[in-house]
Each structure stands twice: as C-alpha cells, then as structure tokens.
Design a protein around this motif. Structure first.
Motif, mmCIF file in Angstrom:
data_model
loop_
_atom_site.group_PDB
_atom_site.id
_atom_site.type_symbol
_atom_site.label_atom_id
_atom_site.label_comp_id
_atom_site.label_asym_id
_atom_site.label_seq_id
_atom_site.Cartn_x
_atom_site.Cartn_y
_atom_site.Cartn_z
ATOM 1 N N HIS A 175 0.832 -1.202 0.000
ATOM 2 C CA HIS A 175 0.000 0.000 0.000
ATOM 3 C C HIS A 175 0.868 1.255 0.000
ATOM 4 C CE1 HIS A 175 -3.957 -1.765 0.263
ATOM 5 N NE2 HIS A 175 -3.604 -2.523 1.282
ATOM 6 N N TYR A 176 1.976 1.211 0.733
ATOM 7 C CA TYR A 176 2.887 2.353 0.772
ATOM 8 C C TYR A 176 3.448 2.629 -0.624
ATOM 9 C CZ TYR A 176 7.149 5.071 1.555
ATOM 10 O OH TYR A 176 8.139 6.023 1.474
ATOM 11 N N GLY A 190 5.201 -11.717 -3.750
ATOM 12 C CA GLY A 190 5.940 -12.966 -3.659
ATOM 13 C C GLY A 190 5.554 -13.776 -2.439
ATOM 14 N N SER A 191 4.517 -13.334 -1.739
ATOM 15 C CA SER A 191 4.054 -14.027 -0.537
ATOM 16 C C SER A 191 2.737 -14.723 -0.849
ATOM 17 C CB SER A 191 3.868 -13.024 0.612
ATOM 18 O OG SER A 191 3.349 -13.647 1.754
ATOM 19 N N ASN A 192 2.778 -16.039 -0.980
ATOM 20 C CA ASN A 192 1.584 -16.786 -1.411
ATOM 21 C C ASN A 192 0.319 -16.481 -0.602
ATOM 22 O OD1 ASN A 192 2.632 -18.110 -3.636
ATOM 23 N ND2 ASN A 192 3.340 -19.882 -2.477
ATOM 24 N N PRO A 193 0.391 -16.472 0.738
ATOM 25 C CA PRO A 193 -0.840 -16.228 1.499
ATOM 26 C C PRO A 193 -1.431 -14.836 1.312
ATOM 27 C CG PRO A 193 0.798 -17.338 2.857
ATOM 28 C CD PRO A 193 1.497 -16.877 1.611
ATOM 29 N N LEU A 194 -0.666 -13.911 0.697
ATOM 30 C CA LEU A 194 -1.160 -12.549 0.475
ATOM 31 C C LEU A 194 -1.661 -12.329 -0.944
ATOM 32 C CD1 LEU A 194 1.263 -10.051 2.264
ATOM 33 C CD2 LEU A 194 -0.988 -10.827 2.978
ATOM 34 N N ALA A 195 -1.840 -13.389 -1.709
ATOM 35 C CA ALA A 195 -2.157 -13.234 -3.131
ATOM 36 C C ALA A 195 -3.348 -12.311 -3.374
ATOM 37 C CB ALA A 195 -2.403 -14.603 -3.760
ATOM 38 N N LEU A 196 -4.453 -12.564 -2.714
ATOM 39 C CA LEU A 196 -5.653 -11.758 -2.943
ATOM 40 C C LEU A 196 -5.458 -10.332 -2.441
ATOM 41 C CD1 LEU A 196 -8.567 -11.516 -3.889
ATOM 42 C CD2 LEU A 196 -9.300 -12.370 -1.645
ATOM 43 N N ALA A 197 -4.919 -10.184 -1.240
ATOM 44 C CA ALA A 197 -4.714 -8.851 -0.673
ATOM 45 C C ALA A 197 -3.749 -8.025 -1.527
ATOM 46 C CB ALA A 197 -4.187 -8.963 0.751
ATOM 47 N N ALA A 198 -2.727 -8.682 -2.069
ATOM 48 C CA ALA A 198 -1.746 -7.970 -2.886
ATOM 49 C C ALA A 198 -2.374 -7.456 -4.173
ATOM 50 C CB ALA A 198 -0.569 -8.889 -3.207
ATOM 51 N N PHE A 199 -3.188 -8.279 -4.815
ATOM 52 C CA PHE A 199 -3.871 -7.814 -6.022
ATOM 53 C C PHE A 199 -4.781 -6.641 -5.690
ATOM 54 C CE2 PHE A 199 -3.161 -12.110 -8.130
ATOM 55 C CZ PHE A 199 -2.341 -11.592 -9.131
#
Length: 294
Positions: A175-176, A190-199
C-alpha cells in the motif's frame, strides 16, 4: 510505466536433481514446458523455488539457457541472477541478457549486514552493465536483508530497476508503494498467502511456485481480479489458501516436489542438505491436494 514485461501469474519452476544430486536438465525442460502449457503468464527460473544459492555458476548458466530455449519467447522470462558479490551478479545478469532473458531478478544476498548505500550501489552497478529491466526482490526470510519501502522507492531511481517484488508478507508495504508512487510503480507479490490482498493493493502480478501444482486455480484468481469480480476472486483464493500456506511453511522446493509426485508427475530429487517431506507431511499435502482436485 516503462520496461515492465510481466503481469499476471509468473511461475517458478523447481530445479530437479537426479539420484546423484546432479541437475536433471531433461526433467527441468519438461517441467518448464508444463508451466508454459498450463497458461502461466511468465516463467522465472533460478528463484528460491529453483534453489539458486545451491547451484554452481555452470549449473545456473545451464538452467538459464535451458529455460530460455524451452520457453522460446512464448511468454516473458525473468531470470534470477543474485550472488553474494556484485561482480558475480553482474556476470550472471550479462549472461542472462545475452541468452535472451526479458528481465533479471536480484535479491541482495549478504553475509555481512549491508547498508542502504551498499545495496543501492550494488543494484546500480549491475544496472549499468545490462540493458534489460531489473526486478528488485525483497525477501528477508531467505536473504537476511530487509529492504525498507523507502529504499525500494530509492532503487526505482535507477533507470533499469522498473519492478519490485515484495515477499515480506507485510501488505502495508505494498500500500505504501502504491500510495507513494502511484501508477509509476510495478510491484509484484511474492508471498503466497497474500495473493488476494496484494492484487487488491494494486500488485501487477504474483510470482509463485503454486502453478507447478494448481495452475488453473492461480490463473482463475488472476482472471477474477482482472474482471473486477471480487466474490469470485475470494472463492478462488480461499479454495487454494491451505495449499499456499502449506507450501510456504514446509519450504517451496520440498512441497513442490512432493506435490508433483502426488499428482503423478516426475519432480526429481532435492540437493542436500534439503530433504523430502516426512511421511506425515506428505500425507497432509496429499489430503489438501485431494480436496482441491475433487
């Protein structure tokens, strides 16, 4: 946004070894082709999944050449070229460019704790010796170096550094970057568990080993995000979450190799000191994959 050849699902092939722990090039070729045919939007050899630090210079060059020959420009290629020294990083970056890579990925590997100025100079020195784009990769869990958002922003002042891969698992950093740099930054998760949040935070792509095991679910998640279908994206993400978490917790090379075996595919062996999953862990992985494929 210039010199950004990647979007979507960027798949990491494993580096397979034979029973004597020698790199199995024919099997690597087969596994790379499998990722291309599964619909991946990019291929990234010699990342953490490819156990790049465990390979000799000659093996890295062989993997680079094989990957680029096999992909044959059907989709973009991102080659890991990181090394402890700047001189060796430049060497591998130049080799990858000459072999036909679309971009290179660099993580600041270190024994001694590097200062921000040392890291900046490292990237700048490599960038001056090649003309293709560079993805700055931040993953303190594997490299021992944590590049702050302020440093990552600074690295983007280097003309060739056009992409950032964030693997800390801290969504606030994404976000920053988006807030500070807007549409000018291309950052990747590059963090699999964050896939949805990252998109949701604006990531342009997801660099992941998961397409070795569940390519359709990965690609369907990205499609849902692109189409703005949040409910579908959530469904796709939650369905694969247990597997993504397992892969990270148990180690990508171990999990991918075991998963390929469960799927009836040849995955090769690991190189010591890495060892296969325990029988209990393999059973847990089989249960997760069975749920996903039924």
């Amino acid at each position: 946004m210039k010199n950004v050849p990647f979007n979507g699902i960027i798949a990491y092939p494993i580096t397979p070894f034979d029973e004597n722990e020698k790199v199995d090039i024919p099997l690597f070729r087969k596994l790379t082709e499998r990722l291309v045919r599964s619909g991946s939007h990019g291929i990234a050899p010699l990342g953490s999944t490819g156990v790049m630090p465990y390979l000799s210079d000659e093996e890295k060059e062989s993997i680079t050449e094989t990957a680029l020959q096999q992909v044959n420009r059907r989709i973009p290629t991102l080659v890991g070229v990181s090394n402890l020294t700047t001189e060796r990083t430049i060497h591998h970056a130049q080799f990858a460019e000459k072999a036909g890579a679309d971009a290179v990925m660099i993580i600041p590997m270190s024994y001694w704790k590097l200062t921000d100025d040392e890291i900046f100079a490292h990237y700048d020195a490599v960038a001056r010796k090649i003309s293709i784009p560079i993805m700055a990769y931040n993953n303190p869990a594997t490299s021992g170096v944590d590049m702050t958002p302020v440093l990552l922003k600074r690295l983007l002042e280097i003309p060739n550094v056009t992409m950032i891969k964030e693997s800390t698992g801290d969504i606030q950093r994404m976000h920053y970057l988006k807030k500070e740099l807007g549409e000018e930054v291309a950052f990747y998760n590059g963090s699999n568990p964050l896939a949805l949040a990252a998109f949701s935070a604006g990531a342009k792509g997801w660099c992941t080993a998961a397409p070795n095991l569940i390519p359709k679910l990965n690609i369907d998640l990205y499609k849902a995000v692109e189409e703005g279908n949040l409910e579908q994206a959530k469904n796709m993400f939650y369905k694969q979450f247990d597997l993504l978490k397992f892969m990270v917790n148990k180690g990508l090379p171990r999990a991918v190799k075991a998963g390929l075996t469960i799927l009836g595919e040849e995955g090769g062996n690991l190189r010591s000191p890495l060892k296969p999953l325990t029988e209990k862990e393999a059973g847990e992985l089989k249960s997760i994959i069975t749920r996903l494929t039924n």
